[in-house]
Motif scaffolding. Structure first.
Motif, PDB file in Angstrom:
ATOM      1  N   ALA A 114       2.071  -5.402   5.546  1.00 32.74           N
ATOM      2  CA  ALA A 114       1.196  -6.522   5.882  1.00 32.74           C
ATOM      3  C   ALA A 114       0.018  -5.963   6.671  1.00 32.74           C
ATOM      4  CB  ALA A 114       1.947  -7.571   6.703  1.00 32.74           C
ATOM      5  N   LEU A 115      -1.168  -6.120   6.133  1.00 29.58           N
ATOM      6  CA  LEU A 115      -2.361  -5.525   6.727  1.00 29.58           C
ATOM      7  C   LEU A 115      -3.261  -6.575   7.359  1.00 29.58           C
ATOM      8  CD1 LEU A 115      -4.429  -3.158   7.098  1.00 29.58           C
ATOM      9  CD2 LEU A 115      -5.270  -3.731   4.802  1.00 29.58           C
ATOM     10  N   VAL A 116      -3.707  -6.293   8.597  1.00 24.54           N
ATOM     11  CA  VAL A 116      -4.730  -7.093   9.264  1.00 24.54           C
ATOM     12  C   VAL A 116      -5.974  -6.213   9.310  1.00 24.54           C
ATOM     13  CG1 VAL A 116      -5.409  -8.307  11.362  1.00 24.54           C
ATOM     14  CG2 VAL A 116      -3.011  -8.315  10.640  1.00 24.54           C
ATOM     15  N   THR A 117      -7.073  -6.656   8.693  1.00 28.99           N
ATOM     16  CA  THR A 117      -8.215  -5.781   8.483  1.00 28.99           C
ATOM     17  C   THR A 117      -9.506  -6.564   8.365  1.00 28.99           C
ATOM     18  OG1 THR A 117      -9.056  -3.988   7.068  1.00 28.99           O
ATOM     19  CG2 THR A 117      -7.986  -5.851   5.964  1.00 28.99           C
ATOM     20  N   ALA A 118     -10.615  -5.834   8.388  1.00 29.64           N
ATOM     21  CA  ALA A 118     -11.911  -6.417   8.068  1.00 29.64           C
ATOM     22  C   ALA A 118     -12.353  -5.973   6.677  1.00 29.64           C
ATOM     23  CB  ALA A 118     -12.958  -6.003   9.104  1.00 29.64           C
ATOM     24  N   THR A 119     -11.504  -5.161   6.022  1.00 28.23           N
ATOM     25  CA  THR A 119     -11.865  -4.582   4.729  1.00 28.23           C
ATOM     26  C   THR A 119     -10.712  -4.714   3.748  1.00 28.23           C
ATOM     27  OG1 THR A 119     -13.006  -2.917   6.082  1.00 28.23           O
ATOM     28  CG2 THR A 119     -13.029  -2.590   3.694  1.00 28.23           C
ATOM     29  N   PRO A 120     -10.544  -5.866   3.128  1.00 29.55           N
ATOM     30  CA  PRO A 120      -9.412  -6.077   2.229  1.00 29.55           C
ATOM     31  C   PRO A 120      -9.426  -5.182   0.992  1.00 29.55           C
ATOM     32  CG  PRO A 120     -10.967  -7.899   2.094  1.00 29.55           C
ATOM     33  CD  PRO A 120     -11.380  -7.071   3.268  1.00 29.55           C
ATOM     34  N   GLU A 121     -10.603  -4.682   0.594  1.00 27.83           N
ATOM     35  CA  GLU A 121     -10.683  -3.835  -0.602  1.00 27.83           C
ATOM     36  C   GLU A 121     -10.480  -2.355  -0.272  1.00 27.83           C
ATOM     37  OE1 GLU A 121     -14.888  -4.041   1.062  1.00 27.83           O
ATOM     38  OE2 GLU A 121     -13.124  -5.347   0.885  1.00 27.83           O
ATOM     39  N   SER A 122      -9.948  -2.055   0.896  1.00 24.22           N
ATOM     40  CA  SER A 122      -9.754  -0.682   1.360  1.00 24.22           C
ATOM     41  C   SER A 122      -8.537  -0.023   0.713  1.00 24.22           C
ATOM     42  CB  SER A 122      -9.566  -0.683   2.879  1.00 24.22           C
ATOM     43  OG  SER A 122      -8.422  -1.460   3.221  1.00 24.22           O
ATOM     44  N   SER A 123      -8.308   1.247   1.054  1.00 30.34           N
ATOM     45  CA  SER A 123      -7.154   1.990   0.528  1.00 30.34           C
ATOM     46  C   SER A 123      -5.853   1.310   0.902  1.00 30.34           C
ATOM     47  CB  SER A 123      -7.169   3.428   1.067  1.00 30.34           C
ATOM     48  OG  SER A 123      -8.296   4.132   0.602  1.00 30.34           O
ATOM     49  N   ILE A 124      -5.730   0.863   2.156  1.00 28.96           N
ATOM     50  CA  ILE A 124      -4.505   0.176   2.573  1.00 28.96           C
ATOM     51  C   ILE A 124      -4.415  -1.192   1.901  1.00 28.96           C
ATOM     52  CG2 ILE A 124      -3.147  -0.710   4.506  1.00 28.96           C
ATOM     53  CD1 ILE A 124      -4.566   1.302   6.309  1.00 28.96           C
ATOM     54  N   GLY A 125      -5.558  -1.872   1.802  1.00 31.61           N
ATOM     55  CA  GLY A 125      -5.566  -3.187   1.180  1.00 31.61           C
ATOM     56  C   GLY A 125      -5.066  -3.165  -0.250  1.00 31.61           C
ATOM     57  N   ARG A 126      -5.323  -2.071  -0.954  1.00 30.07           N
ATOM     58  CA  ARG A 126      -4.918  -1.984  -2.361  1.00 30.07           C
ATOM     59  C   ARG A 126      -3.416  -1.834  -2.540  1.00 30.07           C
ATOM     60  NH1 ARG A 126     -10.025   0.599  -2.699  1.00 30.07           N
ATOM     61  NH2 ARG A 126      -9.171   2.659  -2.233  1.00 30.07           N
ATOM     62  N   ILE A 127      -2.701  -1.362  -1.510  1.00 32.22           N
ATOM     63  CA  ILE A 127      -1.246  -1.200  -1.653  1.00 32.22           C
ATOM     64  C   ILE A 127      -0.463  -2.202  -0.806  1.00 32.22           C
ATOM     65  CG2 ILE A 127      -1.449   1.260  -2.193  1.00 32.22           C
ATOM     66  CD1 ILE A 127      -0.480   1.854   0.657  1.00 32.22           C
ATOM     67  N   ALA A 128      -1.167  -2.980   0.011  1.00 33.10           N
ATOM     68  CA  ALA A 128      -0.487  -3.929   0.892  1.00 33.10           C
ATOM     69  C   ALA A 128       0.037  -5.125   0.100  1.00 33.10           C
ATOM     70  CB  ALA A 128      -1.440  -4.407   1.984  1.00 33.10           C
ATOM     71  N   ASP A 129       1.170  -5.651   0.550  1.00 30.66           N
ATOM     72  CA  ASP A 129       1.746  -6.853  -0.060  1.00 30.66           C
ATOM     73  C   ASP A 129       1.054  -8.103   0.440  1.00 30.66           C
ATOM     74  OD1 ASP A 129       4.217  -5.689  -1.505  1.00 30.66           O
ATOM     75  OD2 ASP A 129       4.353  -4.827   0.506  1.00 30.66           O
TER      76      ASP A 129
END
Length: 206
Positions: A114-129
């Motif tokens: 579960a990612l909290v971010t300002a960049t949803p299209e990031s490397s983590i965003g691409r693998i986060a559920d």
């Protein structure tokens, strides 16, 4: 000695208004999915770097107060991560090398992210559920490294937030802390936690 500067009160109010603007843009479905991930997880691990890492640690502490089994990645007493566990990652850029690598490992182990971010299209965003977007990432200048560690070493640290009149403004980290506390408040309601229960888990040797 009086220093010529902006009014501290005005700067506090400015920051509070920026956090409020960010909060009003949070997707409620994203927030609800984040809450569901925490509730259904066997154990919750948190990770982040720099100030985002401090927010992550504060979140883990609050979860412990509520009776959740929570751990901070990198601490000596943190047990092995397994399938069924949740990794809550806090990263404005979603590209910080150490956090990306941790998320990739958790993903390979069959855990949830579960990612909290300002960049949803990031490397983590691409693998986060689950991804919760807070504000907008402004680390897009080609001369500013995306990697937190590199920015620290080269003195190019910038928050993943827009530059404004406030010096060293860090809206993402502040908004992330407020979001994490809101999740904790929601969990208190869901689990019907009493203040006495929470106080019973507060540290008494430190």
């Amino acid at each position: 000695m009086k220093t010529d500067c902006f009014s501290i009160l005005d700067l506090m109010l400015h920051t509070a208004s920026r956090v409020e603007e960010t909060a009003r843009l949070v997707d409620q479905d994203e927030a609800a999915r984040f809450l569901d991930e925490v509730i259904s997880a066997k154990r919750i691990y948190v990770v982040g770097a720099g100030r985002s890492g401090l927010v992550a640690k504060a979140f883990a502490m609050r979860l412990m107060h509520l009776g959740f089994e929570s751990y901070v990645v990198g601490e000596t007493i943190t047990p092995a991560f397994t399938g069924g566990d949740l990794l809550a990652a806090f990263s404005g850029s979603g590209e910080t090398k150490s956090v990306v690598e941790t998320c990739e490992i958790a993903h390979d182990l069959g855990g949830r992210i579960a990612l909290v971010t300002a960049t949803p299209e990031s490397s983590i965003g691409r693998i986060a559920d689950t991804v919760v977007t807070l504000g907008e990432n402004h680390l897009r200048r080609p001369d500013v490294p995306h990697d937190f560690e590199v920015r620290q070493l080269t003195g190019q640290y910038r928050s993943a937030s827009a530059t404004a009149t406030t010096p060293a403004e860090t809206i993402f980290e502040t908004a992330a802390l407020v979001f994490a506390d809101a999740i904790v408040a929601a969990l208190m309601e869901v689990r019907h936690c009493t203040l006495d229960e929470i106080k019973g888990r507060w540290a008494n040797v430190q």
